[in-house]
Design a protein around this motif. Structure first.
Motif, short mmCIF file in Angstrom:
data_model
loop_
_atom_site.label_atom_id
_atom_site.label_comp_id
_atom_site.label_asym_id
_atom_site.label_seq_id
_atom_site.Cartn_x
_atom_site.Cartn_y
_atom_site.Cartn_z
N UNK A 1 16.03 -15.77 -37.83
CA UNK A 1 15.89 -15.08 -36.54
C UNK A 1 17.10 -15.36 -35.64
N UNK A 2 17.52 -16.62 -35.58
CA UNK A 2 18.62 -16.99 -34.67
C UNK A 2 19.98 -16.49 -35.17
N UNK A 3 20.22 -16.57 -36.47
CA UNK A 3 21.50 -16.08 -36.98
C UNK A 3 21.56 -14.55 -36.84
N UNK B 1 27.10 -20.80 -37.84
CA UNK B 1 26.21 -20.92 -39.01
C UNK B 1 26.35 -19.74 -39.97
N UNK B 2 26.23 -20.04 -41.25
CA UNK B 2 26.23 -19.00 -42.28
C UNK B 2 24.98 -19.19 -43.12
N UNK B 3 24.32 -18.07 -43.40
CA UNK B 3 23.06 -18.12 -44.16
C UNK B 3 23.19 -17.39 -45.47
N UNK B 4 22.49 -17.93 -46.43
CA UNK B 4 22.42 -17.28 -47.74
C UNK B 4 20.95 -17.37 -48.17
N UNK B 5 20.38 -16.23 -48.54
CA UNK B 5 18.99 -16.24 -49.00
C UNK B 5 18.97 -16.89 -50.39
#
Ligand code: ZN
Length: 190
Positions: free
Chosen positions: A148-150, A90-94
């Protein structure tokens, strides 16, 4: 569940290679994560929490978990049911600058909670166990769980981000959980 102090929780986890998506090894890891999350139970688990330094996360926040919580509280947290799903690499972006501050806990820091400020909205990109690409924008409590998980995949725990003055045992949290964040912040100078 592996507890804080084990170096595996501080490592940057390895990507799952395209070739190993769908392998028996990856399937076994996903199954172990699902079982651990169901046993605890929790709303999210990352592979390092069961000792595997790989970028796999399982998330769930079923309606059954929310059944005993005051509807007003659920609305404050913007917590809506999320069916269990698996995220690989997974990749996150705010998205946007909005944040929310609420209590958070972790299966790997058992017995404690603290206030943590998180982005209200995130864009997440990931692969499912079948290797299909997904991209979606989520907000509220679901976005908090994802962050939290990333974080776990990057060797970060919520205690690295918490307002440390609000750190407390679960026992005390039972009381303060019912108060608005502003009140808790004031009382603890957090
Ligand atoms: Zn955690």
């Amino acid at each position: 569940m592996i507890q804080a102090g084990d170096p595996v929780l501080r490592r940057v986890a390895d990507e799952i290679t395209i070739g190993s998506i769908g392998s028996a090894e990856t399937a076994a890891l996903i199954e172990d994560l699902r079982v651990s999350l169901t046993e605890k139970p929790g709303v999210g688990i990352a592979a390092p929490q069961i000792g595997v330094s790989s970028r796999v996360v399982v998330i769930q926040d079923p309606a059954a978990f929310q059944a005993g919580i005051d509807p007003e509280r659920l609305a404050q947290l913007e917590r809506v049911p999320v069916e269990q799903y698996v995220l690989i690499n997974p990749e996150l972006e705010m998205v946007g600058g909005e944040t929310r501050t609420f209590f958070e806990g972790c299966l790997s820091v058992d017995g404690y909670r603290a206030l943590v400020r998180r982005s209200y909205r995130v864009r997440v990109r990931y692969l499912d166990p079948g290797g299909n690409h997904h991209e979606e924008v989520v907000c509220g409590w679901h976005a908090r769980i994802l962050q939290h998980e990333v974080d776990h995949l990057n060797g970060t725990l919520y205690i690295d981000r918490m307002s440390s003055r609000s750190f407390m045992s679960d026992e005390h949290y039972e009381y303060w959980a019912h108060e608005p964040t502003e009140v808790v912040s004031r009382v603890f100078g957090a």
